[in-house]
Scaffold this motif. Structure first.
Motif, PDB file in Angstrom:
ATOM      1  N   ALA A   8      50.885  -3.259  46.411  1.00  8.75           N
ATOM      2  CA  ALA A   8      52.023  -2.342  46.471  1.00  8.75           C
ATOM      3  C   ALA A   8      51.596  -0.986  47.019  1.00  8.75           C
ATOM      4  O   ALA A   8      50.427  -0.607  46.930  1.00  8.75           O
ATOM      5  CB  ALA A   8      52.613  -2.177  45.076  1.00  8.75           C
ATOM      6  N   ALA A   9      52.551  -0.282  47.565  1.00  5.62           N
ATOM      7  CA  ALA A   9      52.289   1.067  48.064  1.00  5.62           C
ATOM      8  C   ALA A   9      52.003   2.003  46.893  1.00  5.62           C
ATOM      9  O   ALA A   9      52.523   1.820  45.787  1.00  5.62           O
ATOM     10  CB  ALA A   9      53.493   1.577  48.847  1.00  5.62           C
ATOM     11  N   ILE A  10      51.157   2.991  47.149  1.00  6.09           N
ATOM     12  CA  ILE A  10      50.901   4.041  46.165  1.00  6.09           C
ATOM     13  C   ILE A  10      51.347   5.363  46.766  1.00  6.09           C
ATOM     14  O   ILE A  10      51.442   5.510  47.992  1.00  6.09           O
ATOM     15  CB  ILE A  10      49.411   4.118  45.768  1.00  6.09           C
ATOM     16  N   SER A  11      51.625   6.329  45.886  1.00  9.08           N
ATOM     17  CA  SER A  11      52.055   7.643  46.347  1.00  9.08           C
ATOM     18  C   SER A  11      51.264   8.725  45.643  1.00  9.08           C
ATOM     19  O   SER A  11      51.017   8.654  44.445  1.00  9.08           O
ATOM     20  CB  SER A  11      53.544   7.856  46.047  1.00  9.08           C
ATOM     21  N   TYR A  37      38.701  -0.576  56.681  1.00  6.58           N
ATOM     22  CA  TYR A  37      39.392  -1.152  57.848  1.00  6.58           C
ATOM     23  C   TYR A  37      40.735  -0.438  57.953  1.00  6.58           C
ATOM     24  O   TYR A  37      41.727  -0.886  57.393  1.00  6.58           O
ATOM     25  CB  TYR A  37      39.586  -2.654  57.672  1.00  6.58           C
ATOM     26  N   ARG A  38      40.761   0.681  58.665  1.00  4.42           N
ATOM     27  CA  ARG A  38      41.953   1.533  58.666  1.00  4.42           C
ATOM     28  C   ARG A  38      43.182   0.870  59.271  1.00  4.42           C
ATOM     29  O   ARG A  38      44.302   1.279  59.009  1.00  4.42           O
ATOM     30  CB  ARG A  38      41.666   2.847  59.355  1.00  4.42           C
ATOM     31  N   GLY A  39      42.982  -0.181  60.063  1.00  2.00           N
ATOM     32  CA  GLY A  39      44.119  -0.905  60.609  1.00  2.00           C
ATOM     33  C   GLY A  39      44.983  -1.573  59.555  1.00  2.00           C
ATOM     34  O   GLY A  39      46.133  -1.929  59.817  1.00  2.00           O
ATOM     35  N   ASP A  40      44.447  -1.742  58.352  1.00  2.00           N
ATOM     36  CA  ASP A  40      45.201  -2.328  57.236  1.00  2.00           C
ATOM     37  C   ASP A  40      46.309  -1.412  56.724  1.00  2.00           C
ATOM     38  O   ASP A  40      47.214  -1.860  56.032  1.00  2.00           O
ATOM     39  CB  ASP A  40      44.285  -2.599  56.033  1.00  2.00           C
ATOM     40  N   LEU A  41      46.213  -0.123  57.020  1.00  2.74           N
ATOM     41  CA  LEU A  41      47.031   0.875  56.338  1.00  2.74           C
ATOM     42  C   LEU A  41      48.316   1.232  57.067  1.00  2.74           C
ATOM     43  O   LEU A  41      48.342   1.405  58.283  1.00  2.74           O
ATOM     44  CB  LEU A  41      46.212   2.144  56.123  1.00  2.74           C
ATOM     45  N   VAL A  42      49.364   1.376  56.266  1.00  2.12           N
ATOM     46  CA  VAL A  42      50.631   1.954  56.694  1.00  2.12           C
ATOM     47  C   VAL A  42      50.785   3.242  55.894  1.00  2.12           C
ATOM     48  O   VAL A  42      50.667   3.229  54.660  1.00  2.12           O
ATOM     49  CB  VAL A  42      51.822   1.010  56.409  1.00  2.12           C
ATOM     50  N   ILE A  43      51.021   4.356  56.589  1.00  5.71           N
ATOM     51  CA  ILE A  43      51.084   5.659  55.933  1.00  5.71           C
ATOM     52  C   ILE A  43      52.412   6.331  56.252  1.00  5.71           C
ATOM     53  O   ILE A  43      52.800   6.422  57.423  1.00  5.71           O
ATOM     54  CB  ILE A  43      49.929   6.567  56.383  1.00  5.71           C
ATOM     55  N   ASP A  44      53.099   6.812  55.208  1.00  9.17           N
ATOM     56  CA  ASP A  44      54.357   7.528  55.355  1.00  9.17           C
ATOM     57  C   ASP A  44      54.305   8.841  54.595  1.00  9.17           C
ATOM     58  O   ASP A  44      53.676   8.920  53.521  1.00  9.17           O
ATOM     59  CB  ASP A  44      55.532   6.716  54.801  1.00  9.17           C
ATOM     60  N   LYS A  56      51.609   6.456  60.306  1.00 11.18           N
ATOM     61  CA  LYS A  56      50.701   5.464  60.892  1.00 11.18           C
ATOM     62  C   LYS A  56      51.189   4.061  60.570  1.00 11.18           C
ATOM     63  O   LYS A  56      51.489   3.760  59.422  1.00 11.18           O
ATOM     64  CB  LYS A  56      49.290   5.661  60.340  1.00 11.18           C
ATOM     65  N   ASN A  57      51.236   3.223  61.591  1.00 12.44           N
ATOM     66  CA  ASN A  57      51.525   1.799  61.417  1.00 12.44           C
ATOM     67  C   ASN A  57      50.217   1.032  61.245  1.00 12.44           C
ATOM     68  O   ASN A  57      49.156   1.504  61.661  1.00 12.44           O
ATOM     69  CB  ASN A  57      52.253   1.243  62.640  1.00 12.44           C
ATOM     70  N   LEU A  86      52.713  11.446  49.857  1.00 15.77           N
ATOM     71  CA  LEU A  86      52.023  10.638  50.856  1.00 15.77           C
ATOM     72  C   LEU A  86      52.011   9.227  50.292  1.00 15.77           C
ATOM     73  O   LEU A  86      51.466   8.981  49.217  1.00 15.77           O
ATOM     74  CB  LEU A  86      50.593  11.129  51.090  1.00 15.77           C
ATOM     75  N   GLN A  87      52.644   8.298  51.002  1.00  8.48           N
ATOM     76  CA  GLN A  87      52.724   6.911  50.551  1.00  8.48           C
ATOM     77  C   GLN A  87      51.839   6.056  51.446  1.00  8.48           C
ATOM     78  O   GLN A  87      51.942   6.114  52.668  1.00  8.48           O
ATOM     79  CB  GLN A  87      54.163   6.431  50.613  1.00  8.48           C
ATOM     80  N   VAL A  88      50.961   5.283  50.819  1.00  9.84           N
ATOM     81  CA  VAL A  88      50.004   4.467  51.558  1.00  9.84           C
ATOM     82  C   VAL A  88      50.074   3.034  51.046  1.00  9.84           C
ATOM     83  O   VAL A  88      50.103   2.793  49.842  1.00  9.84           O
ATOM     84  CB  VAL A  88      48.561   5.003  51.397  1.00  9.84           C
ATOM     85  N   ARG A  89      50.098   2.091  51.991  1.00  5.60           N
ATOM     86  CA  ARG A  89      50.102   0.678  51.628  1.00  5.60           C
ATOM     87  C   ARG A  89      49.077  -0.057  52.474  1.00  5.60           C
ATOM     88  O   ARG A  89      48.994   0.146  53.686  1.00  5.60           O
ATOM     89  CB  ARG A  89      51.481   0.067  51.861  1.00  5.60           C
TER      90      ARG A  89
END
Length: 106
Positions: A8-11, A37-44, A56-57, A86-89
């Protein structure tokens, strides 16, 4: 703050007060995320009213470590004061990381 692997996303929150009017059209969002592995991350960036701004997608071809950068967001339609998040998944399994720090510059 640990980012769950393929979870799940964290904030992480920053409370802003004492800033008159709206956020700027060039809001600076400093991000320091350690991840293998930064490609794993979605950042809002989530504004106080709940509006999400994609920073970031995910990208399966981006195998480098860490996200240490500054994003520029046009947040001029948002009231500056309030709680920004900052929400990161992590959308893929096998690599892990954490939010080391982040900041907003008005």
């Amino acid at each position: 703050m640990t980012i769950p692997d393929a979870g799940a996303a964290i904030s992480s929150s920053i409370a802003v007060s004492g800033v008159s009017g709206n956020a700027p059209s060039a809001l600076q969002v400093g991000v320091d995320i350690k991840h293998t592995y930064r490609g794993d991350l979605v950042i809002d960036l989530i504004a106080p009213d709940g509006t999400a701004y994609r920073l970031k997608n995910s990208s399966s071809s981006d195998s480098a470590d860490n996200v240490i950068t500054t994003y520029t967001v046009n947040a001029s339609s948002e009231v500056a004061n309030g709680t920004w998040k900052l929400q990161v998944r992590d959308v893929y399994s096998a690599d892990t990381g954490y939010i080391d720090a982040w900041s907003l510059q008005f």
